[in-house]
Design a protein around this motif. Structure first.
Motif, PDB file in Angstrom:
ATOM      1  N   HIS A  75      11.721   1.806   2.509  1.00  0.00           N
ATOM      2  CA  HIS A  75      11.125   2.469   1.347  1.00  0.00           C
ATOM      3  C   HIS A  75      12.157   3.334   0.621  1.00  0.00           C
ATOM      4  O   HIS A  75      12.325   3.181  -0.578  1.00  0.00           O
ATOM      5  CB  HIS A  75       9.845   3.249   1.624  1.00  0.00           C
ATOM      6  CG  HIS A  75       9.309   3.750   0.324  1.00  0.00           C
ATOM      7  ND1 HIS A  75       8.516   2.997  -0.491  1.00  0.00           N
ATOM      8  CD2 HIS A  75       9.614   4.867  -0.377  1.00  0.00           C
ATOM      9  CE1 HIS A  75       8.325   3.643  -1.631  1.00  0.00           C
ATOM     10  NE2 HIS A  75       8.976   4.779  -1.589  1.00  0.00           N
ATOM     11  N   HIS A 117       3.035   3.404   3.978  1.00  0.00           N
ATOM     12  CA  HIS A 117       2.129   2.717   3.041  1.00  0.00           C
ATOM     13  C   HIS A 117       2.354   1.203   3.069  1.00  0.00           C
ATOM     14  O   HIS A 117       1.559   0.459   2.515  1.00  0.00           O
ATOM     15  CB  HIS A 117       2.224   3.279   1.619  1.00  0.00           C
ATOM     16  CG  HIS A 117       3.577   3.191   0.982  1.00  0.00           C
ATOM     17  ND1 HIS A 117       4.067   4.146   0.140  1.00  0.00           N
ATOM     18  CD2 HIS A 117       4.545   2.258   1.057  1.00  0.00           C
ATOM     19  CE1 HIS A 117       5.270   3.806  -0.277  1.00  0.00           C
ATOM     20  NE2 HIS A 117       5.582   2.664   0.263  1.00  0.00           N
ATOM     21  N   HIS A 118       3.434   0.767   3.727  1.00  0.00           N
ATOM     22  CA  HIS A 118       3.631  -0.680   3.914  1.00  0.00           C
ATOM     23  C   HIS A 118       2.871  -1.186   5.142  1.00  0.00           C
ATOM     24  O   HIS A 118       2.888  -2.376   5.423  1.00  0.00           O
ATOM     25  CB  HIS A 118       5.118  -0.996   4.065  1.00  0.00           C
ATOM     26  CG  HIS A 118       5.915  -0.641   2.851  1.00  0.00           C
ATOM     27  ND1 HIS A 118       6.153  -1.531   1.833  1.00  0.00           N
ATOM     28  CD2 HIS A 118       6.514   0.517   2.479  1.00  0.00           C
ATOM     29  CE1 HIS A 118       6.866  -0.935   0.885  1.00  0.00           C
ATOM     30  NE2 HIS A 118       7.093   0.304   1.246  1.00  0.00           N
TER      31      HIS A 118
HETATM   32 CU   LIG Z   1       7.306   1.726  -0.119  1.00  0.00          CU
END
Ligand SMILES: [Cu+2]
Lengths: 110, 551
Positions: free
Chosen positions: B261, B310-311
């Motif tokens: 990220h 969030h993945h």
């Molecule tokens: Cu991300």
């Protein structure tokens, strides 16, 4: 190497700072003692404290290496920020990952 | 030119004949160079080659998806193609492209230094990049890899019989190239700024590179460790991620996204820096809220580390931590929005020059905003479950990576091309290419938002017939986009010999890079410049010009 007064170490001199030999020897001995203590602690069953005790000893050893062998104790404030920052980021990795693992068993609806 | 004053910026003094191109000749003078400008050129050529390779895989996928049946590529080949498209584009193009090409070339020039702090390490980072890219190419020609660019376990460790080891090893090495670049930039920005160039006088591109470098240094080692763990588990069976060996496959995803990220910000932060420089130059104004824009880069760098899970919303993580990560992800949108609002405020009541770099940046601002806002859709727990692993996700990250980073890179390469080569690119062709890229991009990726929302899953070579119309539109767009990307390769090369000589400062822009000749001499500046003006002091420069005209 003869000059081993404490004041000398406290001096803020990032450029050329010669650490006296006895400090290296003392740190080495401390690391050796730490290794032996880690081994001895592993022979005693401390219950849930097994891992924390091993980690505490390992952390103390790592700090000694960083401060003396890596010369951070005589380095500039910016170097300190860098070192502390790196550990802070390691903390982020651990804390937020464990935020998942430790709460996974909690049930939302009973 | 002992003390470069604001006036000098506009004057195009007699260009000296000697520059970094003709200073030395021969292949070795390039392959053993320590000059940041030559290393930037080496990177420019290498990343462009890799971009074409990654683009080839994209084009083949789009042609396959013209029809619902899997008729051009077998499903195995299709799996390999989307994997290699991702690996090549992310690790070998998007991560290095702006820092290693534009950053390498411009950072010392923008801060008035002769070179980066560690020129040899800079060259080493290019060789590491080439080694990694070489291994990647060997993997491609000897059968490829099919795990997806994320190398998720347990497929990558236990089931895939493709070149997982070679590819992850290449990623591991490429990581070190990135770390060394970041280290070099941080030390350079701290130690080598010209006299008078305080932190708040730095161009925002430098601030962006600084924030990027911090992310490179703090995130990339975690990727390296994760890939090593994967390689060890795959080859010797030490259990990190395999439950049968006491591991956890979700741990792989945690560690991978702890890097990947923030890696999104390695790709987008330098793009935002380019946007700030270009917006100021083509509106002839100071960037509105300079300090907010500068610090929002650092805020993005920091907050970007707190959102990775969030993945993992559908990977079985705890609902409580999912809620925390969703909240933190909304938070990271704030500094990004600050930038967009400040660029918009800079445009307010400005007289804008619509040359190619500015066209690309207008595209960048719009497309990045769409990419960012759809990221918030994905951060919302409920909606994310609906669109996970659909084309909605594909459209979202292409809006950020292609609509954002590639658009800004094209803006930057056109804006600084006169400085890099000493020649102007052909404006008409460049505007045409910018238009084609913008239209082609939206035609390619906007239909994918709809496709994903109505349920077309990603990573399959065949699909249900009702999705065909939108897929044909997307493939048509990809063809337009391909032409838009090929055009600059031709006219930029053409312009090296045939372009109009640019002079020192063809845009009348403020900034130290515009005070030296184009192309710059090997040592960048004949004498160390002294900076007496604020960043983007266009009002001051115009005033000074007005005064000289009255005299
Ligand atoms: Cu991300």
């Amino acid at each position: 190497m003869a000059d081993t007064t404490e004041h000398h170490q406290l001096e803020h001199a990032p450029h050329v700072h010669v650490t006296p030999l006895w400090i290296y020897i003392a740190v080495f001995l401390a690391l050796a003692v730490g290794t032996i203590v880690t081994y001895l602690a592993s022979l005693v069953d401390l219950g849930m404290w097994n891992t924390p005790v091993a980690l505490i000893i390992a952390t103390i050893k790592a700090v000694l290496v960083i401060l003396f062998f890596m010369h951070v104790i005589h380095s500039t404030r910016l170097t300190w920020v860098t070192v502390v920052g790196s550990f802070l980021w390691l903390g982020i990795l651990f804390v937020l990952t464990f935020a998942d693992y430790l709460t996974r068993g909690w049930s939302l609806f009973k | 030119m002992t003390t470069a004053t604001l006036h000098d910026v506009r004057l195009s003094g007699a260009a000296s004949d000697r520059n970094y191109f003709n200073d030395e000749y021969g292949a070795l003078s390039w392959f053993l160079t320590k000059d940041h400008k030559r290393i930037a050129i080496l990177y420019l050529i290498s990343v462009s080659v890799l971009f074409v390779i990654g683009g080839f895989f994209a084009m083949m996928m789009r042609i396959e998806l013209l029809t619902p049946e899997g008729d051009l590529l077998t499903s195995d080949t299709y799996n390999k193609f989307f994997t290699m498209h991702g690996v090549v584009m992310i690790f070998f193009f998007l991560i290095p492209v702006i820092p290693a090409v534009l950053g390498n070339f411009l950072l010392p020039l923008q801060i008035g230094a002769k070179d980066l702090a560690f020129p040899k390490i800079n060259l080493l980072s290019w060789y590491l990049y080439m080694l990694a890219a070489g291994i990647g190419l060997i993997v491609i020609v000897t059968g490829g890899v099919d795990t997806g660019w994320t190398f998720y376990t347990p497929f990558s460790t236990q089931y895939s019989n493709t070149h997982v080891f070679g590819t992850t090893f290449a990623g591991f090495i490429a990581g070190f190239s990135s770390i060394l670049t970041g280290l070099n930039f941080i030390v350079t920005i701290h130690r080598m700024r010209a006299p008078g160039l305080t932190w708040y006088r730095l161009p925002l591109f430098v601030w962006a590179l600084y924030a990027t470098s911090i992310v490179m240094l703090l995130a990339t080692p975690v990727l390296a460790i994760t890939l090593v763990m994967l390689m060890i588990e795959r080859t010797v069976g030490v259990g990190f991620f395999d439950p049968a060996l006491g591991g956890d496959p979700v741990l792989y995803q945690h560690m991978f996204w702890f890097y990947s990220h923030p890696a999104v910000y390695i790709m987008i932060l330098p793009a935002m820096g380019v946007a700030s420089d270009v917006v100021a130059a083509f509106t002839r104004k100071k960037i509105f809220g300079y300090r907010f824009v500068a610090f929002s880069s650092l805020a993005i760098a920091f907050l970007g580390f707190l959102v990775w899970a969030h993945h993992l919303f559908v990977a079985g993580i705890s609902v409580y931590s999912a809620m925390i990560f969703a909240f933190l992800t909304f938070f990271v949108a704030v500094p990004s929005a600050i930038k967009v609002f400040n660029w918009t405020a800079t445009l307010y009541k400005a007289s804008v020059s619509w040359q190619t770099p500015m066209l690309y940046i207008m595209g960048f601002i719009g497309l990045f905003t769409i990419g960012g806002v759809t990221g918030l859709f994905l951060a919302s727990l409920g909606l994310d479950i609906h669109v996970t692993d659909t084309y909605f996700v594909v459209a979202h990250f292409h809006y950020v990576m292609v609509g954002g980073t590639v658009m800004a890179y094209l803006a930057g390469i056109h804006y600084w091309w006169p400085k890099i080569t000493g020649r102007m690119y052909p404006e008409w062709w460049a505007r045409l290419a910018a238009l084609l890229v913008f239209v082609g991009f939206n035609l390619t990726f906007f239909p994918q938002f709809i496709l994903g929302y109505v349920g077309m899953p990603r990573r399959y070579h065949a699909y249900a017939p009702e999705f065909q119309v939108l897929n044909v539109l997307s493939t048509a767009g990809a063809s337009v986009l391909a032409v838009g990307y090929m055009l600059p390769i031709f006219y930029l090369i053409w312009s090296i010999w045939n372009g109009r000589p640019a002079g020192k400062n063809p845009w009348g822009a403020v900034g130290l890079e515009w005070t030296t000749s184009s192309p710059p001499p090997k040592e960048n500046f004949h004498e160390t410049p002294v900076v007496t003006w604020e960043a983007y002091d266009y009002p001051g420069m115009m005033k000074a010009m007005g005064e000289t005209q009255h005299v």
